[in-house]
Design an enzyme around this catalytic site. Structure first.
Site, PDB file in Angstrom:
ATOM      1  N   TYR A 173     -58.574  22.128  53.915  1.00 61.08           N
ATOM      2  CA  TYR A 173     -57.785  23.123  53.311  1.00 61.08           C
ATOM      3  C   TYR A 173     -58.820  24.041  52.162  1.00 61.08           C
ATOM      4  O   TYR A 173     -58.866  25.028  52.309  1.00 61.08           O
ATOM      5  CB  TYR A 173     -56.622  22.421  52.655  1.00 61.08           C
ATOM      6  CG  TYR A 173     -55.546  23.745  51.997  1.00 61.08           C
ATOM      7  CD1 TYR A 173     -54.788  24.351  52.687  1.00 61.08           C
ATOM      8  CD2 TYR A 173     -55.965  23.537  50.682  1.00 61.08           C
ATOM      9  CE1 TYR A 173     -53.837  25.282  52.348  1.00 61.08           C
ATOM     10  CE2 TYR A 173     -54.951  24.723  49.865  1.00 61.08           C
ATOM     11  CZ  TYR A 173     -54.097  25.430  50.632  1.00 61.08           C
ATOM     12  OH  TYR A 173     -53.228  26.462  49.957  1.00 61.08           O
ATOM     13  N   LYS A 177     -60.308  27.563  52.390  1.00 60.38           N
ATOM     14  CA  LYS A 177     -60.289  28.965  51.324  1.00 60.38           C
ATOM     15  C   LYS A 177     -61.295  29.351  50.821  1.00 60.38           C
ATOM     16  O   LYS A 177     -61.478  30.359  50.678  1.00 60.38           O
ATOM     17  CB  LYS A 177     -59.019  27.912  50.109  1.00 60.38           C
ATOM     18  CG  LYS A 177     -57.791  27.915  50.954  1.00 60.38           C
ATOM     19  CD  LYS A 177     -57.022  28.936  51.356  1.00 60.38           C
ATOM     20  CE  LYS A 177     -55.408  28.693  51.389  1.00 60.38           C
ATOM     21  NZ  LYS A 177     -54.788  29.999  52.152  1.00 60.38           N
TER      22      LYS A 177
HETATM   23  N1  LIG Z   1     -47.527  26.884  49.495  1.00 63.35           N
HETATM   24  C1  LIG Z   1     -47.931  26.685  48.271  1.00 63.35           C
HETATM   25  O1  LIG Z   1     -47.373  25.930  47.383  1.00 63.35           O
HETATM   26  C2  LIG Z   1     -49.218  27.334  47.979  1.00 63.35           C
HETATM   27  C3  LIG Z   1     -50.035  27.008  47.023  1.00 63.35           C
HETATM   28  C4  LIG Z   1     -51.180  27.675  46.907  1.00 63.35           C
HETATM   29  C5  LIG Z   1     -51.770  28.546  47.767  1.00 63.35           C
HETATM   30  N2  LIG Z   1     -51.022  28.797  48.745  1.00 63.35           N
HETATM   31  C6  LIG Z   1     -51.492  29.844  49.580  1.00 63.35           C
HETATM   32  O2  LIG Z   1     -50.782  31.201  49.630  1.00 63.35           O
HETATM   33  C7  LIG Z   1     -50.912  31.819  50.509  1.00 63.35           C
HETATM   34  C8  LIG Z   1     -49.456  32.477  50.684  1.00 63.35           C
HETATM   35  O3  LIG Z   1     -48.509  31.293  50.950  1.00 63.35           O
HETATM   36  P1  LIG Z   1     -46.885  31.309  51.489  1.00 63.35           P
HETATM   37  O4  LIG Z   1     -46.211  30.174  51.028  1.00 63.35           O
HETATM   38  O5  LIG Z   1     -46.441  32.768  50.721  1.00 63.35           O
HETATM   39  O6  LIG Z   1     -46.942  31.906  52.872  1.00 63.35           O
HETATM   40  P2  LIG Z   1     -46.126  31.670  54.232  1.00 63.35           P
HETATM   41  O7  LIG Z   1     -44.658  31.650  53.496  1.00 63.35           O
HETATM   42  O8  LIG Z   1     -46.425  30.465  54.951  1.00 63.35           O
HETATM   43  O9  LIG Z   1     -46.514  32.998  54.932  1.00 63.35           O
HETATM   44  C9  LIG Z   1     -47.502  33.254  55.412  1.00 63.35           C
HETATM   45  C10 LIG Z   1     -47.902  34.506  55.905  1.00 63.35           C
HETATM   46  O10 LIG Z   1     -48.775  34.518  56.983  1.00 63.35           O
HETATM   47  C11 LIG Z   1     -48.520  35.070  58.237  1.00 63.35           C
HETATM   48  N3  LIG Z   1     -48.974  34.314  59.181  1.00 63.35           N
HETATM   49  C12 LIG Z   1     -49.220  32.685  59.525  1.00 63.35           C
HETATM   50  N4  LIG Z   1     -49.735  32.584  60.600  1.00 63.35           N
HETATM   51  C13 LIG Z   1     -49.865  33.717  61.181  1.00 63.35           C
HETATM   52  C14 LIG Z   1     -50.535  33.993  62.582  1.00 63.35           C
HETATM   53  N5  LIG Z   1     -50.926  33.102  63.314  1.00 63.35           N
HETATM   54  N6  LIG Z   1     -50.599  35.375  62.760  1.00 63.35           N
HETATM   55  C15 LIG Z   1     -50.247  36.453  61.993  1.00 63.35           C
HETATM   56  N7  LIG Z   1     -49.549  36.078  60.656  1.00 63.35           N
HETATM   57  C16 LIG Z   1     -49.410  34.679  60.431  1.00 63.35           C
HETATM   58  C17 LIG Z   1     -47.010  34.631  58.140  1.00 63.35           C
HETATM   59  O11 LIG Z   1     -46.267  35.386  59.174  1.00 63.35           O
HETATM   60  P3  LIG Z   1     -45.048  34.842  60.070  1.00 63.35           P
HETATM   61  O12 LIG Z   1     -43.922  35.083  59.094  1.00 63.35           O
HETATM   62  O13 LIG Z   1     -44.845  35.762  61.217  1.00 63.35           O
HETATM   63  O14 LIG Z   1     -45.225  33.591  60.300  1.00 63.35           O
HETATM   64  C18 LIG Z   1     -46.509  34.975  56.687  1.00 63.35           C
HETATM   65  O15 LIG Z   1     -46.522  36.330  56.671  1.00 63.35           O
HETATM   66  C19 LIG Z   1     -51.306  31.283  51.701  1.00 63.35           C
HETATM   67  O16 LIG Z   1     -52.460  31.493  51.913  1.00 63.35           O
HETATM   68  C20 LIG Z   1     -51.059  29.525  51.173  1.00 63.35           C
HETATM   69  O17 LIG Z   1     -52.321  28.934  51.718  1.00 63.35           O
HETATM   70  C21 LIG Z   1     -49.705  28.290  49.009  1.00 63.35           C
END
Ligand SMILES: NC(=O)c1ccc[n+]([C@@H]2O[C@H](COP(=O)([O-])OP(=O)(O)OC[C@H]3O[C@@H](n4cnc5c(N)ncnc54)[C@H](OP(=O)(O)O)[C@@H]3O)[C@@H](O)[C@H]2O)c1
Length: 276
Positions: A173, A177
């Site tokens: 992960y 990143k």
């Molecule tokens: N979760 C946490 O606590 C956390 C903490 C720190 C950083 N982050 C990072 O913050 C970022 C955003 O997080 P989030 O929780 O807002 O993300 P999320 O809710 O999982 O949404 C991810 C987005 O990426 C798109 N996506 C995923 N797989 C795809 C694919 N194969 N093709 C095209 N689009 C795709 C999704 O589209 P669909 O809706 O079509 O699937 C969605 O628009 C990520 O990079 C994550 O690693 C997360």
């Protein structure tokens, strides 16, 4: 003697319940949803300059918060939301959706024409996409978006990365990143803003068991030290907006990394978020 641990447990549960039931935050009164004077002036100037933007990852939790904010603030002449699927949206004028295939993003290059600001909120999990799928989305799609958009004239790029991003990490992960950050940095945007949030606070549509367990265990920390490990998605979104509207200055590419606490500060919002 048993009264002490029982009372401590009750307090802990109380804190947990307050946090779990608090959506992403406190009362509206504690929030500063309106930008401060300087940011407000920046926004007004920026709006008058007629910029246009794109958002990838707009169906995700940060992406949705960003689209809500952009819809409310109306600082762009045009916003193009690019994703793999069409969704129902309740947005203001000037915001449109386009379906793209991220494996063949070059074929959609024309969609990026005239969009000088990019917001990248893409991401998936290893659990959902497998190891290769995770790397493909979190690194390769991010890099493809940055490369194609820069070639079409994008000047500012906001990238959501994560706490712990490190190209030399032994953990998939963090390494992925870190590689995404390093690759986007090399592309040479006039301004690149990298956000490394901690745990995202939101009402996630998708059920992620591991995340739920971790959040329950850490709830007291999140509550008592709101800028340490966690951040509401609304704060990440607003930080991205605030940084984009600040005047572009100096010569050569500028790269800034916002850690969790700095992202809170850049948002200008209350650390526990705002009731909507
Ligand atoms: N979760 C946490 O606590 C956390 C903490 C720190 C950083 N982050 C990072 O913050 C970022 C955003 O997080 P989030 O929780 O807002 O993300 P999320 O809710 O999982 O949404 C991810 C987005 O990426 C798109 N996506 C995923 N797989 C795809 C694919 N194969 N093709 C095209 N689009 C795709 C999704 O589209 P669909 O809706 O079509 O699937 C969605 O628009 C990520 O990079 C994550 O690693 C997360």
């Amino acid at each position: 003697m048993r009264a002490v641990p029982v009372a401590a447990l009750a307090v802990l549960l109380g804190i947990l319940l307050v946090w779990i039931n608090s959506d992403t935050g406190d009362s509206q009164a504690q929030c500063r949803m309106a930008p401060d004077g300087e940011t407000e002036r920046d926004m007004a100037r920026f709006k008058a300059e007629n910029h246009s933007a794109f958002v990838v990852g707009y169906t995700g939790e940060i992406g949705k918060a960003l689209v809500r904010d952009l819809s409310k603030l109306q600082i762009f002449k045009r916003v193009v939301l690019m994703g793999r699927r069409q969704v129902e949206l309740d947005v203001g004028p000037g915001i449109e959706q386009k379906i793209v295939n991220f494996d063949k993003l070059d074929e959609h290059a024309d969609l990026f024409t005239g969009l000088d600001v990019g917001f990248c909120c893409l991401g998936t999990t290893r659990g959902k996409a497998g190891k290769e799928g995770f790397v493909k989305v979190d690194r390769d799609y991010v890099l493809a978006t940055a490369r194609v958009s820069k070639a079409q004239g994008c000047r500012q790029f906001g990238l959501i990365s994560s706490t712990g991003a490190d190209v030399n990490s032994f953990m998939l992960y963090s390494k992925t990143k870190g590689e995404a950050e390093a690759g986007v940095t090399q592309i040479g945007f006039e301004r690149l803003s990298i956000y490394r949030p901690g745990a995202l606070l939101c009402k996630r549509e998708e059920f992620r068991l591991g995340e739920r367990i971790l959040y329950v265990l850490l709830a007291p920390v999140f509550y008592l030290f709101p800028t340490s490990l966690s951040i509401p998605v609304e704060s990440v979104a607003r930080a991205m907006v605030n940084h984009v509207v600040a005047p572009l200055g100096g010569s050569g590419p500028q790269t800034s990394i916002y850690f969790n606490k700095e992202t809170h500060e850049a948002s200008g919002l209350h650390p526990r978020g705002c009731a909507k």
